[in-house]
Design a protein around this motif. Sequence first.
Motif, PDB file in Angstrom:
ATOM      1  N   GLY A 197     -10.942  45.821  49.683  1.00 19.39           N
ATOM      2  CA  GLY A 197     -10.313  45.326  50.909  1.00 19.39           C
ATOM      3  C   GLY A 197     -11.233  45.453  52.112  1.00 19.39           C
ATOM      4  N   MET A 198     -12.039  46.533  52.117  1.00 22.95           N
ATOM      5  CA  MET A 198     -12.961  46.735  53.248  1.00 22.95           C
ATOM      6  C   MET A 198     -13.958  45.585  53.319  1.00 22.95           C
ATOM      7  N   VAL A 199     -14.471  45.177  52.159  1.00 25.29           N
ATOM      8  CA  VAL A 199     -15.445  44.078  52.120  1.00 25.29           C
ATOM      9  C   VAL A 199     -14.830  42.796  52.698  1.00 25.29           C
TER      10      VAL A 199
ATOM     11  N   ASP B 246     -10.071  43.546  55.326  1.00 28.07           N
ATOM     12  CA  ASP B 246      -8.614  43.693  55.276  1.00 28.07           C
ATOM     13  C   ASP B 246      -8.150  45.126  55.546  1.00 28.07           C
ATOM     14  N   VAL B 247      -9.086  46.078  55.578  1.00 28.78           N
ATOM     15  CA  VAL B 247      -8.698  47.482  55.771  1.00 28.78           C
ATOM     16  C   VAL B 247      -9.015  47.874  57.217  1.00 28.78           C
ATOM     17  N   PRO B 248      -7.992  48.068  58.037  1.00 28.23           N
ATOM     18  CA  PRO B 248      -8.270  48.380  59.441  1.00 28.23           C
ATOM     19  C   PRO B 248      -8.854  49.783  59.602  1.00 28.23           C
TER      20      PRO B 248
ATOM     21  N   GLU C 163     -15.205  47.860  59.329  1.00 27.52           N
ATOM     22  CA  GLU C 163     -16.344  48.357  58.551  1.00 27.52           C
ATOM     23  C   GLU C 163     -16.366  49.877  58.576  1.00 27.52           C
ATOM     24  N   PHE C 164     -16.497  50.460  57.411  1.00 23.61           N
ATOM     25  CA  PHE C 164     -16.605  51.920  57.302  1.00 23.61           C
ATOM     26  C   PHE C 164     -17.139  52.235  55.916  1.00 23.61           C
ATOM     27  N   ILE C 165     -17.558  53.461  55.721  1.00 25.06           N
ATOM     28  CA  ILE C 165     -18.070  53.849  54.397  1.00 25.06           C
ATOM     29  C   ILE C 165     -16.868  54.186  53.522  1.00 25.06           C
ATOM     30  N   ALA C 166     -16.616  53.324  52.539  1.00 28.11           N
ATOM     31  CA  ALA C 166     -15.369  53.426  51.768  1.00 28.11           C
ATOM     32  C   ALA C 166     -15.496  54.280  50.512  1.00 28.11           C
ATOM     33  N   GLU C 167     -16.717  54.623  50.134  1.00 26.54           N
ATOM     34  CA  GLU C 167     -16.934  55.256  48.821  1.00 26.54           C
ATOM     35  C   GLU C 167     -16.102  56.510  48.583  1.00 26.54           C
ATOM     36  N   GLY C 168     -15.864  57.276  49.651  1.00 22.94           N
ATOM     37  CA  GLY C 168     -15.140  58.539  49.481  1.00 22.94           C
ATOM     38  C   GLY C 168     -13.636  58.378  49.387  1.00 22.94           C
TER      39      GLY C 168
ATOM     40  N   VAL D 114     -11.132  39.275  68.362  1.00 27.75           N
ATOM     41  CA  VAL D 114     -12.167  38.871  67.399  1.00 27.75           C
ATOM     42  C   VAL D 114     -13.120  40.042  67.180  1.00 27.75           C
ATOM     43  N   LEU D 115     -13.357  40.377  65.916  1.00 28.51           N
ATOM     44  CA  LEU D 115     -14.281  41.467  65.603  1.00 28.51           C
ATOM     45  C   LEU D 115     -15.694  40.908  65.445  1.00 28.51           C
ATOM     46  N   ALA D 116     -16.665  41.714  65.848  1.00 29.53           N
ATOM     47  CA  ALA D 116     -18.056  41.236  65.823  1.00 29.53           C
ATOM     48  C   ALA D 116     -18.686  41.393  64.445  1.00 29.53           C
ATOM     49  N   THR D 117     -18.176  42.337  63.667  1.00 29.65           N
ATOM     50  CA  THR D 117     -18.806  42.605  62.365  1.00 29.65           C
ATOM     51  C   THR D 117     -17.736  42.676  61.276  1.00 29.65           C
ATOM     52  N   GLY D 118     -18.189  42.802  60.041  1.00 31.33           N
ATOM     53  CA  GLY D 118     -17.261  42.996  58.923  1.00 31.33           C
ATOM     54  C   GLY D 118     -16.784  41.684  58.320  1.00 31.33           C
ATOM     55  N   GLY D 119     -15.840  41.796  57.411  1.00 32.82           N
ATOM     56  CA  GLY D 119     -15.382  40.652  56.622  1.00 32.82           C
ATOM     57  C   GLY D 119     -14.647  39.592  57.409  1.00 32.82           C
ATOM     58  N   THR D 120     -14.263  39.895  58.656  1.00 36.65           N
ATOM     59  CA  THR D 120     -13.581  38.878  59.469  1.00 36.65           C
ATOM     60  C   THR D 120     -14.399  38.534  60.718  1.00 36.65           C
TER      61      THR D 120
END
Length: 618
Positions: A258-260, A263-265, A273-278, A576-582
């Motif tokens: 979802g982060m990619v 979709d994940v706020p 955008e955030f480090i989702a691995e954990g 509008v977000l500047a980065t990330g999937g949207t």
Amino acid sequence: MADMKGYNGKIGIIDLTTGTVTGKDLDPLVAEKYIGGAGLAAKLVHDMLREGDYATLRQDPLHGSNPLVFATGPLTSSPAPSSSRYAVCGISPLTGIWGEATSGGHFPAAMKRCGFDALVITGKAAKPSYIIAASGKLEVKDAGSIWGKHCYDTIAAIKTDLADDAVRVACIGKAGEMLVKYAAVINDEGRAAGRCGMGTVMGSKNLKAIAVKGGSEIKYADRETLASVAKETLKNIHGNFAIQFMHHYGTALYTDMGMVLGDVPAKYFTTSEFIAEGLTGRALKEQYPVKNYGCAGCTIQCGRTTWATIGKQETVVEGPEYETIAAFGPLCGILDLPPVVECNHVANLAGVDTISSGVSIAFLLYLVDQKLATSKITPLLKNMGIDDLRWGNNKVVIELLRQIIERQGIGNLLAEGTRAMAKELGVDPGLAAHVKGLEIPMHDPRAYAGQALTYMVSCCGANHNKADFFNLDGDAATLMKVKKGDRFSIAGREESVINAQDIASIYDSAVICNFPHLNVIPMARMIKAATGSAVLGTAAGLLKAGERGTTVKRLISCKLGVTAKDDVLPAIVTRVLATGGTAGRKLDLDGSRAAYYEKRGWSSDGVPTEAKVRDLEI
Ligand code: SF4
């Protein structure tokens, strides 16, 4: 009692003010028109409330005249897949309009066989009470010694009180007792009917719990066909790759995917955008001993039982599920599991919605980060052991959750939800992440325009399960009637939102889990085999019943004041977000909302027209 196939044929009515319990037959025509579950509950509430009641409930949704309805449906705990599910409905104290939540586990299977299809609870008990429903009989019992206990202890105490380990219990914890506006109803091992504050309604009625015991026999019109369609459907479900992922990694599998997609706020909807691995399902599996958990009879078993050390104590905890991970995780700037697991456990013990509490905490962190309302926030923090309010401060997030539950200090304000927070703190209302008072779930509206429109026009505010358009446009579903297209645009596809909502309405009425995304045709075949209804046995007839459910809920909300002006998204989730999937994507849904109303047969102000009400024979 009506001899009905697929139903008990009986509704239990409990007036907590007088302590009287009565029953009435379930009208077969009402059952055929509204199916059961949330649809039936809405019809019962719609018929019960008079103009004077609406006026009272507009002023005070926690007035005793608020009817609280627990209901199962014809497919609940039948051979149909993933069907141990029930609905709890009423007027939401958080939103002031129609509210509903569903939950799985083992409670619904027992409720289905307790002798009642629905329990309608009105009034307010003079002292803490609980209700036992078994073998078609009802009793209101004293809960004085149980009041104050957390949810798991409550369940154990009621089993002891009744000297019966086979009863199943749905209850409230401290949050419901303290009237936190988004208190949940918890059943079994941490399964939550979380949204809309139905636990708060229980608390306002001095109702600690509902205990149910199975035993009544449910007759089906054609058990053989029901079993064979269920078997066929189950085969398709297990062939679906998304279901296989859910089995192996739980709903947490969505965190990185979802982060990619954007979709994940994260950080209160200011980034995706955030480090989702954990925070993934795999991370949960690697860091903790976990085992699969399934609602009664479900072979998907998407739930998790997790062994964790909280404080210095080894504890068995439920989940955490994706929504909880995202709400206490990236939304608050937290990127590892231990604090999320702890928040989840604290929330389950106290019975509080993890979405609304996580969003309310994140809103406070955002305001502090932006140096907004400082003069009003600072005094509320005095002597409360909270300092260093910043993104990712685990200790502060957990402490804020505890203060919400206890309504202490600033927690007393957060317990009212984001809409009330913005009003009280005097900040721009567009900064509060809610629709009609219900906090926006962990699916960013910018990622799926269809989800955005669904949030806007939903009968009860921002709810990702009514319908889960992020799944449908994300190709994870086999659901019919959703026209594929660009996920960032819903223009020209508004009818897909309508269909998805009405199908979700069928799930919540049948009552079955939405995760397998059962197609309408096998659902119609199973409902016909369960009930014998030829009307519900066709896709068109079943969809009409789903639409009827959606519409009657909307009518109730309109009588409580909802108009088109409420069908909007707050500015915080449309920037509008500047980065990330949207990145760079702008949501523009004004035209789609009007098109949606028109296709629904609602007025330009969002009210179902008389012609529509007549057509649906509400
Ligand atoms: S898919 Fe998950 S939530 Fe749904 S019934 Fe099965 S175990 Fe319960």
